[in-house]
Design a protein around this motif. Structure first.
Motif, PDB file in Angstrom:
ATOM      1  N   GLU A  55       0.848  -1.194   0.000  1.00  0.00           N
ATOM      2  CA  GLU A  55       0.000   0.000   0.000  1.00  0.00           C
ATOM      3  C   GLU A  55       0.884   1.245   0.000  1.00  0.00           C
ATOM      4  OE1 GLU A  55      -3.139  -0.059   2.922  1.00  0.00           O
ATOM      5  OE2 GLU A  55      -3.082  -2.240   3.030  1.00  0.00           O
ATOM      6  N   GLN A  56       0.550   2.192  -0.874  1.00  0.00           N
ATOM      7  CA  GLN A  56       1.374   3.382  -1.057  1.00  0.00           C
ATOM      8  C   GLN A  56       1.577   4.147   0.249  1.00  0.00           C
ATOM      9  OE1 GLN A  56       2.402   4.417  -4.505  1.00  0.00           O
ATOM     10  NE2 GLN A  56       3.880   5.541  -3.288  1.00  0.00           N
ATOM     11  N   GLU A  57       0.509   4.247   1.049  1.00  0.00           N
ATOM     12  CA  GLU A  57       0.603   5.031   2.284  1.00  0.00           C
ATOM     13  C   GLU A  57       1.389   4.328   3.381  1.00  0.00           C
ATOM     14  OE1 GLU A  57      -3.365   2.839   2.195  1.00  0.00           O
ATOM     15  OE2 GLU A  57      -2.111   4.026   0.841  1.00  0.00           O
ATOM     16  N   VAL A  77       6.551   4.016  -6.902  1.00  0.00           N
ATOM     17  CA  VAL A  77       5.216   3.837  -7.484  1.00  0.00           C
ATOM     18  C   VAL A  77       4.782   2.382  -7.274  1.00  0.00           C
ATOM     19  CG1 VAL A  77       3.831   3.914  -9.591  1.00  0.00           C
ATOM     20  CG2 VAL A  77       5.625   5.617  -9.213  1.00  0.00           C
ATOM     21  N   VAL A  78       3.565   2.207  -6.756  1.00  0.00           N
ATOM     22  CA  VAL A  78       3.043   0.866  -6.478  1.00  0.00           C
ATOM     23  C   VAL A  78       2.183   0.384  -7.641  1.00  0.00           C
ATOM     24  CG1 VAL A  78       1.612  -0.531  -4.938  1.00  0.00           C
ATOM     25  CG2 VAL A  78       3.074   1.265  -3.995  1.00  0.00           C
ATOM     26  N   VAL A 113       6.580  -3.135  -7.278  1.00  0.00           N
ATOM     27  CA  VAL A 113       6.829  -1.757  -6.860  1.00  0.00           C
ATOM     28  C   VAL A 113       8.016  -1.245  -7.663  1.00  0.00           C
ATOM     29  CG1 VAL A 113       7.466  -0.252  -4.947  1.00  0.00           C
ATOM     30  CG2 VAL A 113       5.979  -2.221  -4.534  1.00  0.00           C
ATOM     31  N   LYS A 145      11.356   8.609  -6.443  1.00  0.00           N
ATOM     32  CA  LYS A 145       9.981   8.294  -6.049  1.00  0.00           C
ATOM     33  C   LYS A 145       9.744   6.793  -6.067  1.00  0.00           C
ATOM     34  CE  LYS A 145       8.296   8.930 -10.808  1.00  0.00           C
ATOM     35  NZ  LYS A 145       7.357   9.653 -11.684  1.00  0.00           N
TER      36      LYS A 145
END
Length: 213
Positions: free
Chosen positions: A88-90, A132-133, A138, A130
């Motif tokens: 999960e990105q968060e 990115v998922v 990933v 950066k």
């Protein structure tokens, strides 16, 4: 040219690796014994304090090291592909520096993962990097500080250092070091390391036989 003294030093190094493994195993058994201690009683458990501030991620969490990934590059960027599902990105924690990066993936199917390179081949621009998922992977994008082709992702110096990640077998890092010494050396060095390894195994076998006498 490798001298006989260097061969003896390599043989001693291999013996020290074996002793080092025994010490770590003893330490691990002690830690397992401490972990089996009885839980605290109700009177010893502190009363929780309610707060509306979100708790930070616990730095003492255990992580599974992601040692297998692929990477690609163009003149401007290096892209690292980590094949993990359920990220999960968060719940990603990143730490980009000019010559290193450390990306942590929390609570991925009940486990925490970590992908890090302590010393990159060349410098990057941390603020432009950066993560990115994607559904099955990933992508970690590293923006190069200067355009050009990288001969490798890792610094050559970093490749020659043993990896002593707590999540891996400590001897595996030392064996990686021996492997790199073998691969980087000339034919004479390869013969010396092979002979030292054989001699060390012979000594270990003799010691094992003595214990049965």
């Amino acid at each position: 040219q490798v001298s006989s003294l260097q061969a003896q030093e390599i043989a001693c190094f291999i013996h020290l690796c074996s002793w080092f493994q025994q010490i770590l195993q003893l330490q691990a058994s002690k830690e397992d014994g401490n972990a089996a201690a009885p839980p605290p009683t109700a009177s010893q458990i502190p009363t929780p304090i309610s707060t509306s501030v979100k708790a930070p991620i616990n730095p003492a969490l255990n992580y599974v090291s992601v040692s297998s990934f692929s990477w690609d590059q163009d003149m401007d960027e290096v892209k690292i592909y980590v094949f993990l599902e359920g990220v999960e990105q968060e719940k990603i924690q990143t730490d980009f520096k000019p010559l290193s990066f450390d990306v942590k993936f929390h609570d991925v199917k009940g486990k925490n993962y970590r992908c890090a390179v302590p010393k990159l081949n060349k410098e990057i621009v941390p603020e432009k990097c950066k993560v990115v998922v994607k559904p099955t992977r990933v992508i970690i994008s590293l923006f190069k500080a200067s355009k050009g082709d990288w001969p490798d992702l890792y610094s050559k110096e970093d490749k020659l250092k043993p990896n002593l990640d707590k999540e891996q077998d400590p001897m595996a890092g030392i064996m990686d070091l021996m492997k790199n010494m073998y691969e980087e050396g000339d034919d004479e060095m390869k013969r010396t390391i092979a002979k030292a390894w054989t001699d060390a195994r012979s000594v270990k076998a003799e010691d094992a036989l003595k214990s049965y006498r």
